[in-house]
Design an enzyme around this catalytic site. Structure first.
Site, PDB file in Angstrom:
ATOM      1  N   HIS A   1       0.842  -1.201   0.000  1.00  0.00           N
ATOM      2  CA  HIS A   1       0.000   0.000   0.000  1.00  0.00           C
ATOM      3  C   HIS A   1       0.881   1.257   0.000  1.00  0.00           C
ATOM      4  O   HIS A   1       0.603   2.221  -0.716  1.00  0.00           O
ATOM      5  CB  HIS A   1      -0.856   0.054   1.272  1.00  0.00           C
TER       6      HIS A   1
ATOM      7  N   GLY B   1      -3.077  -1.756  -7.379  1.00  0.00           N
ATOM      8  CA  GLY B   1      -1.986  -2.723  -7.471  1.00  0.00           C
ATOM      9  C   GLY B   1      -2.287  -3.843  -8.454  1.00  0.00           C
ATOM     10  O   GLY B   1      -3.418  -4.333  -8.521  1.00  0.00           O
TER      11      GLY B   1
ATOM     12  N   ARG C   1      -4.138  -9.984   4.340  1.00  0.00           N
ATOM     13  CA  ARG C   1      -4.559 -11.313   4.819  1.00  0.00           C
ATOM     14  C   ARG C   1      -3.385 -12.156   5.310  1.00  0.00           C
ATOM     15  O   ARG C   1      -3.592 -13.122   6.035  1.00  0.00           O
ATOM     16  CB  ARG C   1      -5.319 -12.064   3.729  1.00  0.00           C
TER      17      ARG C   1
HETATM   18  P1  AMP Z   1      -6.593  -3.677  -0.341  1.00  0.00           P
HETATM   19  O1  AMP Z   1      -6.401  -2.864   0.886  1.00  0.00           O
HETATM   20  O2  AMP Z   1      -6.133  -5.081  -0.211  1.00  0.00           O
HETATM   21  O3  AMP Z   1      -7.959  -3.523  -0.942  1.00  0.00           O
HETATM   22  O4  AMP Z   1      -5.597  -3.056  -1.409  1.00  0.00           O
HETATM   23  C1  AMP Z   1      -5.616  -1.693  -1.733  1.00  0.00           C
HETATM   24  C2  AMP Z   1      -4.784  -1.485  -2.967  1.00  0.00           C
HETATM   25  O5  AMP Z   1      -3.453  -1.913  -2.719  1.00  0.00           O
HETATM   26  C3  AMP Z   1      -5.293  -2.303  -4.163  1.00  0.00           C
HETATM   27  O6  AMP Z   1      -5.178  -1.528  -5.341  1.00  0.00           O
HETATM   28  C4  AMP Z   1      -4.362  -3.474  -4.174  1.00  0.00           C
HETATM   29  O7  AMP Z   1      -4.206  -4.055  -5.454  1.00  0.00           O
HETATM   30  C5  AMP Z   1      -3.062  -2.824  -3.721  1.00  0.00           C
HETATM   31  N1  AMP Z   1      -2.157  -3.826  -3.185  1.00  0.00           N
HETATM   32  C6  AMP Z   1      -2.449  -4.781  -2.265  1.00  0.00           C
HETATM   33  N2  AMP Z   1      -1.370  -5.576  -2.056  1.00  0.00           N
HETATM   34  C7  AMP Z   1      -0.393  -5.102  -2.870  1.00  0.00           C
HETATM   35  C8  AMP Z   1       0.958  -5.500  -3.123  1.00  0.00           C
HETATM   36  N3  AMP Z   1       1.521  -6.545  -2.504  1.00  0.00           N
HETATM   37  N4  AMP Z   1       1.668  -4.796  -4.036  1.00  0.00           N
HETATM   38  C9  AMP Z   1       1.100  -3.750  -4.679  1.00  0.00           C
HETATM   39  N5  AMP Z   1      -0.153  -3.321  -4.482  1.00  0.00           N
HETATM   40  C10 AMP Z   1      -0.895  -3.997  -3.593  1.00  0.00           C
END
Ligand code: AMP
Length: 284
Positions: free
Chosen positions: A38, A148, A188
């Site tokens: 993030h 991401g 997760r």
């Molecule tokens: P989330 O909080 O999991 O909904 O993720 C928020 C944003 O962060 C989304 O655009 C995800 O694709 C991105 N994201 C989550 N994990 C990663 C990672 N390991 N590398 C790059 N972006 C990520």
């Protein structure tokens, strides 16, 4: 203290001030439990915009499984502390009442893109994603929004959403950040024991070794799929899917040819925790 908007009016006042001072705005939507993946999106947004808003909201409509929603890690104080160091970053922290003042019955249809992989195994998931992203775009009104590649299918759905609804926002897709051993960073992962984390290594290891075989035309697709099933059976992970697809359309690839742009996509369970990952490459 980092500035937090937890009301619509505080966000709108801020948004208006940027408009009046001709500053552009980058936006990073998240569900919190922030990790380096993030932060990489936020840092990219800082580089490319005058100001940045990061939203933290665990969106209930994108969870097709109540237990997953309940167990999703929430650590707002820690998240805010991690963002403290960034100048020009503000946080939008809405609650359910703000995001869903009434039950949203709106339904999207993304066609094939939502019928496979995550869309197939998590019915309603992308409808919830599209709904919350559309709402956030309306409220935050960003010039650029950062997502991401970790969630490849989501990036394609949002690209289609932006086109179909003519959102005036540029999407920036950023590479997946990985732990030292290769495991894709994910909120997760916090739910994995140290031993499970070690086991989860099988996901990136498999992706990268299958890339090698396909990219250099050493194995065919069916052979590779069988290998992956066996590797996961022996490794104690429950494979939900492994797909070899076109990276833009997500259509299955039947035969490897030169210069193909391929995505290998995996979802697997380790105990109760569902992990996804993907890699993109071009064949030789
Ligand atoms: P989330 O909080 O999991 O909904 O993720 C928020 C944003 O962060 C989304 O655009 C995800 O694709 C991105 N994201 C989550 N994990 C990663 C990672 N390991 N590398 C790059 N972006 C990520």
């Amino acid at each position: 203290m980092i500035e937090v908007f937890d009301t619509l009016s505080s966000l709108q006042t801020y948004r208006q001030s940027l408009y009046l001072s001709h500053q552009n705005l980058g936006f990073v939507p998240t569900m919190g439990a922030l990790h380096q993946g993030h932060l990489a999106l936020i840092e990219r947004a800082i580089q490319e915009n005058d100001q940045v808003v990061c939203s933290i909201y665990v969106n209930p409509t994108q969870f097709n499984n109540t237990e997953d929603l309940q167990k999703y890690p929430r650590q707002i104080a820690q998240d805010l502390a991690q963002l403290e160091k960034y100048k020009h970053v503000k946080v939008f922290l809405p609650n359910d009442q703000i995001m869903y003042p009434q039950r949203a019955n709106l339904r999207f249809d993304f066609g094939y893109l939502e019928q496979v992989m995550e869309g197939h195994f998590r019915p309603g998931h992308f409808n919830g994603v599209a709904l919350v992203v559309a709402k956030l775009f309306h409220l935050v009104k960003p010039h650029r929004a950062y997502f991401g590649q970790k969630d490849l299918q989501q990036t394609l759905i949002i690209t289609q959403l932006v086109k179909d609804l003519s959102f005036d926002v540029a999407l920036v897709i950023c590479p997946t950040l990985r732990e030292e051993g290769g495991l894709a960073m994910s909120s997760r992962n916090q739910r994995l024991s140290p031993a499970q984390r070690q086991q989860a290594q099988l996901i990136p290891d498999t992706l990268f070794s299958m890339q090698d075989l396909l990219q250099n035309h050493q194995k065919g697709i069916e052979e590779v799929k069988t290998m992956v099933r066996t590797i996961f059976e022996n490794g104690g992970l429950q494979l939900e899917y492994f797909e070899v697809v076109d990276r833009f359309t997500l259509k299955s690839i039947e035969k490897i040819t030169p210069q193909q742009e391929i995505a290998l996509c995996i979802a697997a369970y380790l105990g109760e925790v569902r992990l996804i990952d993907n890699i993109i490459f071009k064949t030789n």
